[in-house]
Design a protein around this motif. Structure first.
Motif, mmCIF file in Angstrom:
data_model
loop_
_atom_site.group_PDB
_atom_site.id
_atom_site.type_symbol
_atom_site.label_atom_id
_atom_site.label_comp_id
_atom_site.label_asym_id
_atom_site.label_seq_id
_atom_site.Cartn_x
_atom_site.Cartn_y
_atom_site.Cartn_z
ATOM 1 N N GLN A 48 59.850 49.386 13.434
ATOM 2 C CA GLN A 48 60.107 49.041 14.825
ATOM 3 C C GLN A 48 61.082 47.867 14.917
ATOM 4 O OE1 GLN A 48 56.197 48.168 16.311
ATOM 5 N NE2 GLN A 48 55.588 50.313 16.424
ATOM 6 N N PHE A 49 61.951 47.934 15.898
ATOM 7 C CA PHE A 49 62.891 46.837 16.164
ATOM 8 C C PHE A 49 63.494 47.058 17.540
ATOM 9 C CE2 PHE A 49 65.356 50.261 14.408
ATOM 10 C CZ PHE A 49 66.556 50.259 15.112
ATOM 11 N N THR A 50 64.227 46.076 18.023
ATOM 12 C CA THR A 50 64.824 46.144 19.351
ATOM 13 C C THR A 50 66.312 45.840 19.284
ATOM 14 O OG1 THR A 50 62.793 45.580 20.539
ATOM 15 C CG2 THR A 50 64.855 45.030 21.633
ATOM 16 N N VAL A 51 67.076 46.557 20.079
ATOM 17 C CA VAL A 51 68.484 46.249 20.328
ATOM 18 C C VAL A 51 68.579 45.718 21.760
ATOM 19 C CG1 VAL A 51 70.812 47.188 20.630
ATOM 20 C CG2 VAL A 51 69.385 47.946 18.703
ATOM 21 N N ALA A 52 69.107 44.513 21.914
ATOM 22 C CA ALA A 52 69.294 43.925 23.239
ATOM 23 C C ALA A 52 70.653 44.351 23.781
ATOM 24 C CB ALA A 52 69.209 42.407 23.170
ATOM 25 N N VAL A 53 70.665 44.813 25.030
ATOM 26 C CA VAL A 53 71.889 45.304 25.672
ATOM 27 C C VAL A 53 72.187 44.410 26.876
ATOM 28 C CG1 VAL A 53 73.035 47.280 26.730
ATOM 29 C CG2 VAL A 53 71.319 47.643 24.921
ATOM 30 N N ILE A 54 73.344 43.757 26.842
ATOM 31 C CA ILE A 54 73.713 42.770 27.859
ATOM 32 C C ILE A 54 74.817 43.359 28.731
ATOM 33 C CG2 ILE A 54 74.458 40.395 28.251
ATOM 34 C CD1 ILE A 54 73.845 40.015 25.153
ATOM 35 N N PRO A 55 74.500 43.772 29.965
ATOM 36 C CA PRO A 55 75.549 44.291 30.843
ATOM 37 C C PRO A 55 76.373 43.162 31.462
ATOM 38 C CG PRO A 55 73.449 44.383 31.953
ATOM 39 C CD PRO A 55 73.176 43.838 30.580
ATOM 40 N N ALA A 60 66.946 42.985 16.537
ATOM 41 C CA ALA A 60 67.756 43.075 15.323
ATOM 42 C C ALA A 60 69.245 42.991 15.605
ATOM 43 C CB ALA A 60 67.454 44.386 14.594
ATOM 44 N N PHE A 61 69.650 43.337 16.828
ATOM 45 C CA PHE A 61 71.066 43.401 17.158
ATOM 46 C C PHE A 61 71.215 43.236 18.659
ATOM 47 C CE2 PHE A 61 75.056 45.719 18.079
ATOM 48 C CZ PHE A 61 75.905 45.108 17.158
ATOM 49 N N ALA A 67 74.646 32.819 18.124
ATOM 50 C CA ALA A 67 75.434 32.836 16.890
ATOM 51 C C ALA A 67 74.588 32.331 15.728
ATOM 52 C CB ALA A 67 76.683 31.972 17.050
ATOM 53 N N GLY A 68 74.614 33.059 14.627
ATOM 54 C CA GLY A 68 73.824 32.697 13.459
ATOM 55 C C GLY A 68 72.396 33.176 13.510
ATOM 56 N N LYS A 69 71.982 33.728 14.662
ATOM 57 C CA LYS A 69 70.607 34.199 14.816
ATOM 58 C C LYS A 69 70.466 35.691 14.510
ATOM 59 C CE LYS A 69 69.107 30.233 16.663
ATOM 60 N NZ LYS A 69 70.380 29.541 16.959
ATOM 61 N N LEU A 70 71.530 36.472 14.786
ATOM 62 C CA LEU A 70 71.480 37.929 14.594
ATOM 63 C C LEU A 70 72.901 38.478 14.705
ATOM 64 C CD1 LEU A 70 70.053 39.664 17.825
ATOM 65 C CD2 LEU A 70 71.297 37.512 17.798
ATOM 66 N N PRO A 71 73.151 39.670 14.159
ATOM 67 C CA PRO A 71 74.446 40.316 14.362
ATOM 68 C C PRO A 71 74.607 40.699 15.833
ATOM 69 C CG PRO A 71 73.216 41.352 12.570
ATOM 70 C CD PRO A 71 72.260 40.477 13.300
ATOM 71 N N VAL A 85 89.706 43.146 19.204
ATOM 72 C CA VAL A 85 89.429 43.790 20.491
ATOM 73 C C VAL A 85 88.453 44.942 20.283
ATOM 74 C CG1 VAL A 85 90.462 45.165 22.336
ATOM 75 C CG2 VAL A 85 91.614 43.094 21.525
ATOM 76 N N ASP A 86 88.658 45.670 19.201
ATOM 77 C CA ASP A 86 87.729 46.713 18.761
ATOM 78 C C ASP A 86 87.120 46.247 17.446
ATOM 79 O OD1 ASP A 86 88.675 48.923 20.766
ATOM 80 O OD2 ASP A 86 90.505 48.178 19.803
ATOM 81 N N SER A 87 85.834 46.461 17.257
ATOM 82 C CA SER A 87 85.191 45.886 16.080
ATOM 83 C C SER A 87 83.995 46.724 15.645
ATOM 84 C CB SER A 87 84.734 44.451 16.360
ATOM 85 O OG SER A 87 83.748 44.429 17.384
ATOM 86 N N ALA A 88 83.530 46.470 14.425
ATOM 87 C CA ALA A 88 82.385 47.209 13.889
ATOM 88 C C ALA A 88 81.434 46.256 13.191
ATOM 89 C CB ALA A 88 82.862 48.287 12.911
ATOM 90 N N GLN A 89 80.144 46.550 13.312
ATOM 91 C CA GLN A 89 79.092 45.737 12.708
ATOM 92 C C GLN A 89 78.079 46.647 12.003
ATOM 93 O OE1 GLN A 89 79.608 45.638 16.225
ATOM 94 N NE2 GLN A 89 81.207 44.091 15.986
ATOM 95 N N ILE A 90 77.483 46.117 10.964
ATOM 96 C CA ILE A 90 76.397 46.798 10.257
ATOM 97 C C ILE A 90 75.135 45.953 10.398
ATOM 98 C CG2 ILE A 90 75.489 47.239 7.936
ATOM 99 C CD1 ILE A 90 77.161 49.511 8.668
ATOM 100 N N PHE A 91 73.997 46.617 10.663
ATOM 101 C CA PHE A 91 72.725 45.901 10.613
ATOM 102 C C PHE A 91 71.661 46.827 10.055
ATOM 103 C CE2 PHE A 91 72.701 47.924 14.773
ATOM 104 C CZ PHE A 91 71.380 48.285 15.003
ATOM 105 N N GLU A 92 70.630 46.248 9.485
ATOM 106 C CA GLU A 92 69.520 47.015 8.923
ATOM 107 C C GLU A 92 68.247 46.662 9.665
ATOM 108 O OE1 GLU A 92 69.348 46.523 4.721
ATOM 109 O OE2 GLU A 92 71.321 47.424 4.385
#
Length: 430
Positions: free
Chosen positions: A27-34, A77-78, A137-141, A206-213
């Motif tokens: 289980q984990f959560t992704v936070a979505v900021i509109p 997690a992200f 910053a420094g807390k999560l991807p 401007v466009d970017s990619a991230q990896i998280f586990e």
């Protein structure tokens, strides 16, 4: 304070405890900021005569994410921010567009205060945005994509005269230039430079990619600019190919409208201005439907919320989710009841938590909509429909309105689809 208000606040506080939980196995959560543009807007601070500093609502959102990050013992997690981080452009038209022959006309749209260029975007709004993201910053991807308000320039295209066609009653806005954006969120900024989880970028970030586990899986996230051109989509596809079999989430500013259609706002359709930029339907056809690793697409920009599920070319589900709460204004009404006839919108601290549970035979995502202002989820706030339904979904029942913000996505094909992406020990965001 009246007893009724005390009871409402107490109910909201009790509800808040139900969305701050620790993650179990799988289980984990992704936070979505509109869109946060009305929080960072220089016009929405006490120095400008606003009844409170709207930036504090934005900071509270970021503090919540930091406090509930996996690195702090929580389950987030992200985090992905969906654009329109600040409000104002700093110029009317970039030189490169003028050189291409684009011309600007004055229209109703460019007379709007949020569209007019103002240097205070650089002295107030951009520093406020930077300060907010320094809290996580420094807390999560995390990822931040640009929205139309984040571009250096907004102009009214001279080919679309207001009222000339019924479908363009206000004309057509165009946007361009991302020097301001790159200075705050570019690949070489302290937020992302040398971060192991920040794995690729294009056009200076401007466009970017991230990896998280998380949850026993490795995930790829790709953030795309608004109306990405073919070269951007080709770059994104090359990133996916570098991580074969990894479940992929895409974030962009504009994809769905409130009706769940892949259709831009008619007055802000960059594809109409410059056909080299793809509209949402073209992004689906050229990119989303063709890359089987993509299972989730997130967007904002258009007021309200919607979702849809389509099968890609391989017969697998792609969940597309839109959420944007910038039109909400109860915090303003509460702070300045004597000015409640004004149409000032803020956002009221609402954002999304996508709570993944991949632990059992039926993987799913529980979507919660929370407010750090009300300290409650949508379903736990007794006045949720009273505050917002009339402006957003007036024909819906209260239950259906809440269900648009609190629902479950059944990831019925996730386990078999992404078996190769499982990891023995999910590392928490660094």
């Amino acid at each position: 304070m009246s007893m009724k208000k005390v009871l409402l606040l107490l109910s909201a506080f009790v509800g808040a405890s139900q969305y701050a939980v620790h993650a179990g196995e799988g289980q984990f959560t992704v936070a979505v900021i509109p869109d946060t543009q009305y929080y960072t807007d220089f016009r929405h601070q006490t120095d400008a005569g606003f009844p409170f500093d709207a930036r504090e609502l934005f900071f509270d959102q970021m503090r919540y994410i930091a406090a509930n990050a996996q690195s702090a013992g929580g389950d987030i997690a992200f985090a992905t921010a969906l654009g329109d981080v600040w409000q104002h452009p700093s110029e009317r038209m970039p030189a490169e567009y003028a050189a291409k022959g684009y011309k600007h006309i004055e229209s109703f749209l460019t007379s709007l205060p949020q569209i007019h260029p103002d240097e205070r975007v650089k002295t107030i709004e951009m520093p406020t945005a930077r300060q907010g993201y320094e809290l996580i910053a420094g807390k999560l991807p995390f990822s931040v994509v640009p929205g139309n308000h984040d571009y250096d320039a907004n102009w009214a295209d001279s080919r679309y005269v207001p009222g000339q066609k019924p479908e363009f009653p206000f004309g057509m806005l165009a946007y361009g230039g991302l020097k301001n954006w790159a200075s705050v969120f570019g690949a070489q900024t302290p937020f992302f430079k040398d971060k192991r989880w920040y794995v690729a970028s294009y056009k200076e970030g401007v466009d970017s990619a991230q990896i998280f586990e998380a949850g026993g899986y490795r995930f790829l996230h790709i953030g795309l600019e608004m109306a990405p051109a073919d070269d951007v989509l080709q770059w994104a596809e090359s990133v996916i190919k570098r991580y074969p079999g990894v479940p992929t989430i895409i974030s962009t500013h504009d994809h769905l409208n409130p009706a769940g259609e892949r259709r831009p706002i008619s007055a802000v359709d960059f594809h109409a201005v410059d056909p080299s930029h793809n509209n949402p339907e073209a992004v689906w056809e050229k990119f989303l439907s063709k890359n089987d690793q993509i299972f989730l697409m997130l967007s904002a920009h258009q007021y309200g919320q919607s979702r849809r599920v389509d099968l890609n070319q391989y017969g697998h589900k792609v969940y597309q989710i839109m959420s944007d709460y910038q039109g909400r204004r109860q915090s303003f009404v509460n702070a300045a009841p004597g000015r409640s006839n004004e149409q000032e919108t803020v956002g009221d601290g609402w954002m999304r938590l996508m709570k993944f549970d991949l632990s059992g035979p039926k993987p799913h995502i529980q979507v919660q909509t929370i407010s750090t202002y009300f300290k409650s989820t949508a379903s736990k706030l007794p006045t949720y429909a009273v505050f917002y339904k009339a402006a957003e979904k007036p024909k819906a029942s209260d239950a259906d309105f809440i269900a648009a913000d609190e629902f479950t996505l059944d990831l019925d094909d996730f386990t078999s689809r992404f078996a190769s992406a499982r990891v023995k020990d999910a590392k928490k965001g660094k």
